[in-house]
Every structure is written in structure tokens, then in C-alpha cells.
Design an enzyme around this catalytic site. Sequence first.
Site, PDB file in Angstrom:
ATOM      1  N   ARG A  76       0.866  -1.186   0.000  1.00  0.00           N
ATOM      2  CA  ARG A  76       0.000   0.000   0.000  1.00  0.00           C
ATOM      3  C   ARG A  76       0.904   1.237   0.000  1.00  0.00           C
ATOM      4  O   ARG A  76       1.772   1.361   0.878  1.00  0.00           O
ATOM      5  CB  ARG A  76      -0.866  -0.024   1.258  1.00  0.00           C
ATOM      6  N   LYS A 209      -3.335   1.578  14.984  1.00  0.00           N
ATOM      7  CA  LYS A 209      -3.315   2.445  13.799  1.00  0.00           C
ATOM      8  C   LYS A 209      -3.864   3.831  14.125  1.00  0.00           C
ATOM      9  O   LYS A 209      -4.655   3.990  15.065  1.00  0.00           O
ATOM     10  CB  LYS A 209      -4.118   1.805  12.679  1.00  0.00           C
ATOM     11  N   CYS A 431     -15.157  -3.002   0.121  1.00  0.00           N
ATOM     12  CA  CYS A 431     -13.766  -3.259   0.498  1.00  0.00           C
ATOM     13  C   CYS A 431     -13.226  -4.423  -0.326  1.00  0.00           C
ATOM     14  O   CYS A 431     -13.972  -5.106  -1.026  1.00  0.00           O
ATOM     15  CB  CYS A 431     -13.694  -3.590   1.981  1.00  0.00           C
ATOM     16  N   CYS A 476     -16.471  -7.903   6.446  1.00  0.00           N
ATOM     17  CA  CYS A 476     -16.414  -8.186   7.896  1.00  0.00           C
ATOM     18  C   CYS A 476     -16.697  -6.898   8.644  1.00  0.00           C
ATOM     19  O   CYS A 476     -16.819  -5.833   8.039  1.00  0.00           O
ATOM     20  CB  CYS A 476     -15.046  -8.785   8.274  1.00  0.00           C
TER      21      CYS A 476
END
Length: 556
Positions: A76, A209, A431, A476
Amino acid sequence: MSTPEKKETLAERVKRLSRGLRGTLQESLKDEHTGSLRSDDQLLLKFHGMYQQDDRDRREERALKKLERLYSFMIRLRIPGGMIGPVHWESLHNVAGENSTGTIKITTRQTVQLHGILKSKVKPTIKAFDQVFLDSIAACGDVNRNVTCTANPSSSPIHKEVFSYAGEISRSLLPKTRAYYEIWLDEEQVLEKEEPQDPLYKDVYLPRKFKIAIAIPPYNDVDVFTNDIGLIAIIEEGELKGFNVSIGGGLGTTHGNPDTYPRVGTVMGFVSKKDVLKVVYEIVTVQRDFGNREDRKLSRLKYTVDRVGMDFYKKEVEKRTGITFSPAKEYKFTTRTDEFGWSQDKAGNWHYTVFVENGRVLDENGYLLKTALLEVSKTRRATFRFTCNQNLILSDIFTKDKDLIESILVKYGVQRKTSEASPIRKNSMACVALNTCSLALAEGQRYLPTLIDKIEVLLDKHSLKSEPITIRMTGCPNGCARPYISEIGLVGTALGKYNLHLGADWEGGRLNKKYKEDLDEAAILGELDGLFSQFAKDRKQNESFGDFTNRIGILK
Ligand code: SRM
Ligand code: SF4
């Protein structure tokens, strides 16, 4: 009486002993007997912007053949504010083709991911990106992630100034370790003793995060309130004065764990533009020092602020910065959607927003989007800006070059796809989920487009075809496509099953609520058919679908 010693979690131990995020990554990479890395190194790898994954579609087949899982890596990039130049895009296109599955995935945080990179290709990929000054430092891990910003330069005459804060904030919160350069770019190793401790992250980094977004009202395309820190640009008489600062947004939850919840950020107050970097920095240090390090499920800033209280958090930031927050200034968000097609900024430059379904840039089923974008990049007449809605803006185009870019978009059908997509499709996000996400319980981006085909039929039936309704799906409850703040949210519970959430507003200030659990496709369509019918009959003038479902008393 002595206080019981706190137990250090595995994640905390790995960080503390990592020697500046180095761990044994070098050794793990060299091990040719396996496509995977040592488990501690897999955790550290995230801080370098990468994840170890495996092809979940092929698990069974590999297990039958007694082969290890088909491991590969996702990279990423860190692209604050989501803008790259045409040379970067061309390089990304080539690297994707050579080293990954080929698909360039625009993420919900304004950057891109490449999937399916084999272990031996990881280093060459990072090196290829480095050639064009792109990196993946801190794109994942317990650090500040990609800083997002309202994407379209035509959103404001001072977009450029506001946008520059994304880069500045990102730089000021980067980890100081040289590990990335040593491991991936063969920089000579610094002796551990010589590397001073990181003043921000120390040796423990953050408990979890950390995410920051900057919004330019009336645009809330970044979903500012879903971030640990949300900065709302305050512009008066054409001048950037500073930012309203919100903290404590975050969406991840865990099925069956009632202690976890999505939360929209709370505005603490206003700070001037000269103070904002300092304030952001110290908000991060307060989370570093007060965040929960014993339970990662409860370690985001949203839980810290609810535990210590907003007053305490604010006072602590004021104490550390010596800056007092002023009362929040007035602002108004009216939209989160991208403005598709052409727009012109105050300086006269043009920007074309391309609809990219679920952010997937590839050539598929005769639609050569990837080829078209390569051709655009080769003209060197447009920059590439990613949006937090997983779309792409071909940007900063001079009037004299507009026809050239348009001719490419027309030739490859990009303009047709963008203008013909229905409003609900244009306001959809999913997603990644299967086949790469190890946490997926259900499909995301591979399924939502076909579900929308069927939802479009229902909307047509109720004469609601032109209704722009936000719909978001995740595989999820982690919420990577921000489903808890969309008018229709579908959150995967098992293969083919989703919880249906309803009632968020159009502007991104109100979360939705769970309406029904574990619905299969037929049940989802059945519920929506009934709701659309009611909406068509009973809505108030100009009422959005989210406001309607929130008003009629069906949500507990
Ligand atoms: Fe996410 C974990 C993909 C935006 C909340 N997310 C993951 C991982 C890395 C799975 C993992 O940990 O193994 C996914 C990788 C899938 C894959 O195969 O690529 C993943 N998240 C994504 C992306 C690519 C979704 C997309 O299709 O665009 C987005 C990348 C953004 C970026 O460029 O940085 C992405 N993730 C988000 C967002 C939305 C946002 O930030 O605006 C959220 C909700 C907001 C928030 O953070 O609260 C989000 N991702 C999570 C969580 C839950 C965090 C929590 O607080 O509980 C996880 C799981 C975790 O961290 O343990 C997660
Ligand atoms: Fe994976 Fe869940 Fe995020 Fe989707 S929401 S990418 S399934 S972690």
C-alpha cells in the site's frame, strides 16, 4: 499493596524488541524455503506498508496437495492527499503488470494497493517505486497512516494551500527509523546505538493504527468524522484561517464483542493554521501515552477519549502544546459524493472525475480502463488524484489539453461508463475482502456490482432510479469501506450473509443502525423492495433515503 504488573501483548513486545522496525526481516526475506515471513516479521512488515496474505480461493486445493498456502504480499503506497503525477502512474502501471496481479486498487483512503506480489518480487517492487520517489512507509501499522484531504481542486480556490497540510502532517508524523531504506533499498545499516530514539514513537509506537483526514466544507468526501483526527478547514473571506479539530472517530467493530463500536469524531474546538501541526502532533502523543496497550480491540483513540473523557484529553493537548483551543467555528457539509465528469477550478484548470467501480483499475470484459489511463499518463498532460470514494480524478489539465484528454476518455468508453453509471452505483463502495483479505467473512468488491444490478431494478420499479443513495459493503465488521456511515450498509457475517444497516445521513455526520442480521441476497432484496416502496410513497420533499429510514421509527 503492589499493583499487578501489566501483561505485555505480543504486538507490543514485537514492536519494543524490533530494533527500529528491523526485526529479522532481512533474514526472513532471504529464506527461500517458504513464501512467507517469520510471524514476528509479518507484524513489523505492516509498518513498512505491506501485508503478508495468501490466496484464499486456493487454500483447499493447496491443502489437498499438501502444499503451503499460496503466500503473496500486498503493498500500500503512502500518498498524502492522494495525488501523483503522470510519470508515477506510468510506473505504477508497469510495476503492477510485472510484479502483482495487475490490478491497481484505489483504496478508501486515497491511495493504491497492489496485491499478489511474491516474496522475491517485494524488494524489486519497492525499489521500482523508489525510482519515482514513491514509498510505502507507515502506510499500515501502529503509526499515523495516509493523511487524506478533499480531493478535487475545484472544491475551493485555496484547495492547494489546504492540501499542502496533508503532506506536512504526514511528514511530521513519519517514523524516524532508517529501517525501510536499509531493508528494501539496501542503504548501509545504521548501527543501532547510533540511531537516536524516535521522539514521537519511542520504541513502542502507537497502541494502534492512527488516521487523519482534512475536509474542505461543504465537501466531506473524506468522511472526516470517521478518523482519529478530523480537520475541517475554516475559510473566511477566501482565506484559510485554521481548522476545527475533531477527535475520536473510528469504525472498526467485532461481531459479538459489545465493547467495540463505531464512533463519529467529536469537535474539540478551533486552532489557527500556524498551530495545527503542533496540535495534531500532541493529540498523537496523548494517544501514545494514554491509549490501551492491553487489548487491541479497545486501543483506538475513540476508546481512549471515551475512557479518559473529552475534557481531560483536550486539557492534556493544551498542556502539551501551550495552545488553547478556541470555540469551534461554523461550517456546513452538504455532500460526500465525488462530482463526476468535468469541473473547472478558479485558476481555470480542468479536472475529470472518473467513476472507478470499487476502485479497481484493470482491463476487464472489454472495458480497457487501465489502458486508457496509461494513455492519459503518457500525454503527461494530467495529474492523477485518488478520492476517498475509490474514484480517480484526472487533474490539473490546461484548457488547451482538455480535448486531447477527452478524446482518450471517449475512445476507451471511460466517459460513457462514468456518465451512464446510476447514482446508487456512483455512490457505492466495497472493500477488498476475498480473495486476499485474511479477515473477510464474506465477499466485498467481487460481489457488490452484481448486487447493485439487482437493486437498480428495484429502484426502477419504485421510480427511484435517479435517487443518489450511499451503499457500502464490507466482508467483515472492520468497516474498511465505511459501511456504518452509509445510508445502506452491508456488513459481512458469513459467506453470502450480511447485516443490513440503515439510517445514516447524506453528509456523513450520523452513523447508521443495524436493522436486520444475517440476510442472504434474497432477503436483502426483499427488505429493500419494501423500504423503497415506503420511501417512494411517504418521503418528505427532498428527504434522503437515510433520513427517511431514520425518521420512520424502524431503527432501534
Ligand atoms: Fe482496513 C484491516 C483493507 C480502509 C478498518 N483493512 C484491513 C486489512 C489490512 C486486513 C488485515 O488486517 O489483514 C485489509 C487488507 C485487505 C486486502 O486484501 O487488501 C484492509 N482498509 C482496507 C482497504 C484497502 C479497503 C478498500 O477496499 O479500500 C482500505 C485501505 C485504506 C488505506 O489506504 O489506508 C481500508 N480500514 C479502512 C477504513 C476506512 C478509512 O480509514 O477511512 C477503516 C474504518 C475506519 C477505522 O479505521 O476505524 C478500516 N481495516 C480496518 C480495521 C478495523 C480497525 C479497528 O479500529 O478495529 C482492520 C482490522 C485491524 O486493524 O485489526 C482493517
Ligand atoms: Fe478485510 Fe474486513 Fe477490511 Fe473488508 S472490512 S478489507 S473484509 S478487514
